[in-house]
Scaffold this motif. Structure first.
Motif, PDB file in Angstrom:
ATOM      1  N   GLU A   1      10.688   2.844  -4.560  1.00 15.47           N
ATOM      2  CA  GLU A   1       9.686   2.072  -3.825  1.00 15.47           C
ATOM      3  C   GLU A   1       8.895   2.956  -2.861  1.00 15.47           C
ATOM      4  N   GLN A   2       9.567   3.898  -2.206  1.00 14.75           N
ATOM      5  CA  GLN A   2       8.855   4.819  -1.311  1.00 14.75           C
ATOM      6  C   GLN A   2       7.907   5.718  -2.099  1.00 14.75           C
ATOM      7  N   LEU A   3       8.366   6.222  -3.214  1.00 11.05           N
ATOM      8  CA  LEU A   3       7.518   7.049  -4.067  1.00 11.05           C
ATOM      9  C   LEU A   3       6.322   6.239  -4.575  1.00 11.05           C
ATOM     10  N   SER A   4       6.567   5.006  -4.951  1.00  9.46           N
ATOM     11  CA  SER A   4       5.483   4.139  -5.439  1.00  9.46           C
ATOM     12  C   SER A   4       4.441   3.895  -4.355  1.00  9.46           C
ATOM     13  N   MET A   5       4.900   3.729  -3.125  1.00  9.46           N
ATOM     14  CA  MET A   5       3.961   3.528  -2.012  1.00  9.46           C
ATOM     15  C   MET A   5       3.104   4.777  -1.825  1.00  9.46           C
ATOM     16  N   ALA A   6       3.717   5.947  -1.900  1.00  9.82           N
ATOM     17  CA  ALA A   6       2.953   7.191  -1.779  1.00  9.82           C
ATOM     18  C   ALA A   6       1.945   7.314  -2.924  1.00  9.82           C
TER      19      ALA A   6
ATOM     20  N   LEU B   1      -0.478  -4.969   1.468  1.00  9.99           N
ATOM     21  CA  LEU B   1      -0.564  -3.840   0.544  1.00  9.99           C
ATOM     22  C   LEU B   1       0.814  -3.478   0.005  1.00  9.99           C
ATOM     23  N   ASN B   2       1.822  -3.508   0.871  1.00 13.07           N
ATOM     24  CA  ASN B   2       3.191  -3.222   0.426  1.00 13.07           C
ATOM     25  C   ASN B   2       3.653  -4.236  -0.614  1.00 13.07           C
ATOM     26  N   LEU B   3       3.354  -5.502  -0.403  1.00 16.21           N
ATOM     27  CA  LEU B   3       3.736  -6.544  -1.361  1.00 16.21           C
ATOM     28  C   LEU B   3       3.053  -6.316  -2.712  1.00 16.21           C
ATOM     29  N   TYR B   4       1.765  -5.982  -2.670  1.00 17.76           N
ATOM     30  CA  TYR B   4       1.034  -5.694  -3.909  1.00 17.76           C
ATOM     31  C   TYR B   4       1.649  -4.497  -4.632  1.00 17.76           C
ATOM     32  N   THR B   5       1.930  -3.431  -3.872  1.00 18.97           N
ATOM     33  CA  THR B   5       2.486  -2.216  -4.467  1.00 18.97           C
ATOM     34  C   THR B   5       3.869  -2.486  -5.054  1.00 18.97           C
TER      35      THR B   5
ATOM     36  N   LYS C   1       5.105 -10.595 -13.491  1.00 17.51           N
ATOM     37  CA  LYS C   1       4.804 -10.376 -12.069  1.00 17.51           C
ATOM     38  C   LYS C   1       3.755  -9.275 -11.910  1.00 17.51           C
ATOM     39  N   ILE C   2       3.909  -8.204 -12.674  1.00 16.82           N
ATOM     40  CA  ILE C   2       2.927  -7.111 -12.639  1.00 16.82           C
ATOM     41  C   ILE C   2       1.563  -7.626 -13.056  1.00 16.82           C
ATOM     42  N   CYS C   3       1.527  -8.401 -14.132  1.00 16.70           N
ATOM     43  CA  CYS C   3       0.261  -8.950 -14.643  1.00 16.70           C
ATOM     44  C   CYS C   3      -0.418  -9.825 -13.583  1.00 16.70           C
TER      45      CYS C   3
ATOM     46  N   LEU D   1       3.112  -1.190  -8.955  1.00 16.79           N
ATOM     47  CA  LEU D   1       3.556   0.182  -9.210  1.00 16.79           C
ATOM     48  C   LEU D   1       5.069   0.342  -9.062  1.00 16.79           C
ATOM     49  N   SER D   2       5.665  -0.285  -8.053  1.00 21.58           N
ATOM     50  CA  SER D   2       7.117  -0.181  -7.894  1.00 21.58           C
ATOM     51  C   SER D   2       7.828  -0.808  -9.082  1.00 21.58           C
ATOM     52  N   SER D   3       7.342  -1.970  -9.529  1.00 19.09           N
ATOM     53  CA  SER D   3       7.959  -2.625 -10.689  1.00 19.09           C
ATOM     54  C   SER D   3       7.838  -1.749 -11.928  1.00 19.09           C
ATOM     55  N   LEU D   4       6.672  -1.159 -12.137  1.00 20.66           N
ATOM     56  CA  LEU D   4       6.481  -0.269 -13.284  1.00 20.66           C
ATOM     57  C   LEU D   4       7.425   0.928 -13.187  1.00 20.66           C
ATOM     58  N   ASN D   5       7.501   1.532 -12.017  1.00 22.48           N
ATOM     59  CA  ASN D   5       8.363   2.701 -11.845  1.00 22.48           C
ATOM     60  C   ASN D   5       9.842   2.345 -11.971  1.00 22.48           C
TER      61      ASN D   5
END
Length: 173
Positions: free
Chosen positions: A149-154, A116-120, A96-98, A124-128
């Protein structure tokens, strides 16, 4: 174990990421560095100026990511496979990340905050979440997932702000 030259290229000593995980225990640190090296390798493909080369490189990595558990050929993939097996992290999340990172080749801007939220969430959220699972030795709770997820968005907003000039020069803005 991933060779240090791959890690040092993507996570140089002195970087904030390097120092963030410096005190993490050996196996967990190696797993996090390997995962992040894989992520940065894919993320760097976006910056390849020739679209066809970037597209072929992503296609190769997408195939490589699908074969992590069986016949991975790249040293990063070979180092990542036992981490997935040991931690029971789902390979589908890496796929999914790829796919999400690959969408950067054709998506120059997001139409709205939801896109943008869906992309993040896909990148980044998946990685984190992977990193949190490695650090916690278990899947994060629902509350922890929300915080991640909030941290990833930031973090994504910081990346966007940091890359505004380069994106402008590439015609992405």
């Amino acid at each position: 174990m991933l060779a240090n030259n791959f890690i040092e290229e993507k996570i140089p000593q002195g970087s904030s990421l390097y120092y963030s995980f410096r005190t993490t225990s050996g196996d967990k640190k190696q797993a996090i560095f390997t995962l992040f090296t894989w992520f940065k390798t894919l993320e760097d493909i976006i910056d390849i100026p020739e679209y066809q080369v970037a597209e072929k490189t992503f296609a190769w990595w997408a195939d490589e990511t699908c074969h992590l558990q069986s016949d991975a050929s790249h040293p990063i993939s070979q180092a990542l496979a036992p981490i997935l097996k040991q931690t029971q992290l789902p390979q589908s999340h890496l796929e999914k990340i790829c796919t999400a990172l690959q969408s950067n080749l054709t998506t120059v801007q997001y139409a709205n905050q939801n896109e943008l939220n869906l992309y993040t969430t896909s990148t980044l959220s998946s990685l984190n979440l992977f990193i949190a699972t490695l650090l916690l030795s278990q899947a994060p709770t629902q509350q922890e997932r929300g915080a991640i997820e909030q941290l990833s968005m930031a973090m994504q907003w910081m990346k966007i702000i940091r890359s505004l000039r380069a994106d402008c020069l590439r015609g992405h803005i």
